[in-house]
Design a protein around this motif. Sequence first.
Motif, mmCIF file in Angstrom:
data_model
loop_
_atom_site.group_PDB
_atom_site.id
_atom_site.type_symbol
_atom_site.label_atom_id
_atom_site.label_comp_id
_atom_site.label_asym_id
_atom_site.label_seq_id
_atom_site.Cartn_x
_atom_site.Cartn_y
_atom_site.Cartn_z
ATOM 1 N N PHE A 237 37.017 11.097 24.572
ATOM 2 C CA PHE A 237 37.480 10.586 26.516
ATOM 3 C C PHE A 237 36.306 11.868 27.491
ATOM 4 O O PHE A 237 36.230 11.335 28.098
ATOM 5 C CB PHE A 237 38.790 10.292 26.261
ATOM 6 N N THR A 238 37.077 12.611 26.914
ATOM 7 C CA THR A 238 36.240 14.114 27.580
ATOM 8 C C THR A 238 34.973 13.904 27.646
ATOM 9 O O THR A 238 33.915 13.849 28.442
ATOM 10 C CB THR A 238 36.354 15.617 27.154
ATOM 11 N N MET A 239 34.161 13.354 26.348
ATOM 12 C CA MET A 239 32.942 13.465 26.084
ATOM 13 C C MET A 239 32.702 12.091 27.318
ATOM 14 O O MET A 239 30.951 12.515 27.360
ATOM 15 C CB MET A 239 32.838 13.115 25.030
ATOM 16 N N ILE A 240 33.129 10.874 27.029
ATOM 17 C CA ILE A 240 32.873 9.769 27.618
ATOM 18 C C ILE A 240 32.618 9.612 28.714
ATOM 19 O O ILE A 240 31.590 9.347 29.840
ATOM 20 C CB ILE A 240 33.453 8.317 26.663
ATOM 21 N N LYS A 241 33.014 10.685 29.082
ATOM 22 C CA LYS A 241 33.292 11.179 31.140
ATOM 23 C C LYS A 241 32.427 11.379 31.336
ATOM 24 O O LYS A 241 31.455 11.837 32.264
ATOM 25 C CB LYS A 241 35.211 11.733 31.373
ATOM 26 N N ASN A 242 31.588 12.786 30.263
ATOM 27 C CA ASN A 242 30.362 13.702 31.009
ATOM 28 C C ASN A 242 29.526 12.977 30.717
ATOM 29 O O ASN A 242 28.868 13.131 31.449
ATOM 30 C CB ASN A 242 31.235 15.170 29.162
ATOM 31 N N GLN A 243 29.936 11.859 30.221
ATOM 32 C CA GLN A 243 28.497 10.800 29.738
ATOM 33 C C GLN A 243 28.172 10.213 31.082
ATOM 34 O O GLN A 243 26.970 9.820 31.181
ATOM 35 C CB GLN A 243 28.365 10.206 28.386
ATOM 36 N N ILE A 244 28.997 10.078 32.427
ATOM 37 C CA ILE A 244 28.347 8.969 33.101
ATOM 38 C C ILE A 244 27.632 9.445 33.936
ATOM 39 O O ILE A 244 26.230 8.662 34.209
ATOM 40 C CB ILE A 244 29.781 9.059 34.175
ATOM 41 N N PRO A 245 27.543 10.809 34.307
ATOM 42 C CA PRO A 245 26.117 10.704 35.040
ATOM 43 C C PRO A 245 24.693 10.492 34.167
ATOM 44 O O PRO A 245 23.898 9.665 34.876
ATOM 45 C CB PRO A 245 26.599 12.269 35.628
ATOM 46 N N THR A 249 22.244 8.131 35.399
ATOM 47 C CA THR A 249 20.931 8.178 35.288
ATOM 48 C C THR A 249 19.476 6.852 34.190
ATOM 49 O O THR A 249 18.542 6.443 35.536
ATOM 50 C CB THR A 249 20.932 9.823 35.674
ATOM 51 N N ALA A 250 20.018 7.101 33.679
ATOM 52 C CA ALA A 250 19.473 6.169 32.901
ATOM 53 C C ALA A 250 19.103 4.977 33.285
ATOM 54 O O ALA A 250 17.770 3.960 33.576
ATOM 55 C CB ALA A 250 19.894 5.699 31.612
ATOM 56 N N ILE A 251 20.031 4.099 33.984
ATOM 57 C CA ILE A 251 20.259 2.514 34.756
ATOM 58 C C ILE A 251 19.322 3.197 35.475
ATOM 59 O O ILE A 251 18.300 1.837 36.012
ATOM 60 C CB ILE A 251 21.828 2.567 35.266
ATOM 61 N N PRO A 261 16.975 15.751 31.445
ATOM 62 C CA PRO A 261 17.118 16.943 31.847
ATOM 63 C C PRO A 261 18.963 16.558 32.647
ATOM 64 O O PRO A 261 19.168 17.674 31.642
ATOM 65 C CB PRO A 261 16.301 17.101 33.060
ATOM 66 N N VAL A 262 18.786 15.503 32.516
ATOM 67 C CA VAL A 262 20.102 15.222 32.855
ATOM 68 C C VAL A 262 21.670 14.578 31.326
ATOM 69 O O VAL A 262 22.467 15.782 31.148
ATOM 70 C CB VAL A 262 20.709 14.015 33.798
ATOM 71 N N GLU A 265 22.680 18.422 30.197
ATOM 72 C CA GLU A 265 23.884 19.280 30.613
ATOM 73 C C GLU A 265 24.505 18.899 30.457
ATOM 74 O O GLU A 265 25.683 18.939 30.494
ATOM 75 C CB GLU A 265 23.264 18.965 32.436
ATOM 76 N N VAL A 266 24.834 17.291 29.799
ATOM 77 C CA VAL A 266 26.153 16.430 30.009
ATOM 78 C C VAL A 266 26.315 17.005 28.333
ATOM 79 O O VAL A 266 26.810 17.366 27.817
ATOM 80 C CB VAL A 266 26.151 14.930 29.212
ATOM 81 N N ALA A 267 25.169 17.376 27.084
ATOM 82 C CA ALA A 267 25.297 18.417 25.759
ATOM 83 C C ALA A 267 25.905 18.973 26.090
ATOM 84 O O ALA A 267 26.435 20.108 25.223
ATOM 85 C CB ALA A 267 24.275 18.282 25.186
ATOM 86 N N LYS A 268 25.211 20.145 27.238
ATOM 87 C CA LYS A 268 26.143 21.650 27.391
ATOM 88 C C LYS A 268 27.501 21.584 27.654
ATOM 89 O O LYS A 268 28.546 22.314 27.424
ATOM 90 C CB LYS A 268 25.164 22.284 28.109
#
Length: 399
Positions: A237-245, A249-251, A261-262, A265-268
């Motif tokens: 759930f934390t990873m899903i939340k991190n993925q929102i940006p 951005t992709a949309i 690039p974004v 940062e999510v992977a980091k």
Amino acid sequence: MKRIKLGLVTKLLIAIILGIIFGQLDFLPDFIIQIPVTISSLFSSVLSFIIPLMIIGFVVVGIADLTQGAGKLLGLTTVLAYASTLIAGMIAYFVAVNLFPLFIDASLSKAVVGDQPSLEPLFSIPIEPMLDVTSAIVFSFMFGICISWLKGQGKGETMYNFFSEFSLIISKLLNSFIIPGLPFFIFGNFVNLSYTGSVFSILSIFWKVFAIVIGLQLILVSLFFVIAGLYAKKNPFTMIKNQIPGYVTAIGTQSSAATIPVNLEVAKKNGVSAQIREFVIPLCATIHLLGSIVTVTSCVTAVLLIYNMPVHFGMMAGFIAMLGVAMIAAPGAPGGGIMSALPFMTMVGIDPTGVLGNLLITLYLTQDSFGTAANISGDNAIAVIVDKVYYKHILKKSN
């Protein structure tokens, strides 16, 4: 006065509306209405010519950029990406054949055909691609791997520079001609659909199709994060939340490449090491098409159902398996997924150069942003798994 800059999605929606209106102008002679249809047909021919070159331009350099000794990582990432894409496509097929018939019936199928035949272009220019898509994929993998090997030997700079500059040429073509031309292509397609009288029936079906597609994409992405979290012992759930940006951005950009690039940062934030995330995220932006294959499979199944064509599992399974390979260059441009899939539409009985082929392109482009967002979101789930496998198995064995 500041000039308002419209995004691609906005332009496509405007093109759809104008195309519907233009096709309804009964007082215009047919040859006037055929002008945008002709432009759309010519644009489609150019697209078919460019697709194999697009594959070569993006994939060769992407593979050649792999570091020396990355063979195991390449194999692992490729297998995970293809498996993810294949599973998503199969699930999309089963969802489609069970849900779509609920709102696609025989009477609606007749309405979609239209009251009169579609318009033919005033003229056409036969433009045969230099390579077919399959040949371009095989060529790209062979040369990309060999150039990567040459770079490890301190050689191969000439070939690498050639393909790097070739990819810049393809990018220039996409940004200067293909992407700006997409609204005109959509406009011509919807003029024809509106002229035949089938456009409203089609739209009444496909808004439901797209609602199911977007919901399925979100469910699958969440599921893959849950699997990655369970394996890597991280909170999904934390990873899903991190993925929102990254998703948003992709949309907005409608490009996997522009979202890299974004996504890094999510992977980091997800705790993926620099070595793995800088390898997996750019690679998966090219080879992982979870969202795109859900859209293509769903749209193809819907079109087959609308026109009372066969949709049996054996035929669709082969088609989906081929799509996982054929769509490798899909993120190169908006709508690249459906463009790469077009040469294989004959496997399911659809003429890629005919009315149904153009219909699929048009429908896919109108929601491509969401497919791209699902693609790049799934990339980070794969990165988490690869990171765990690398440090738990590959690195330990090499030491």
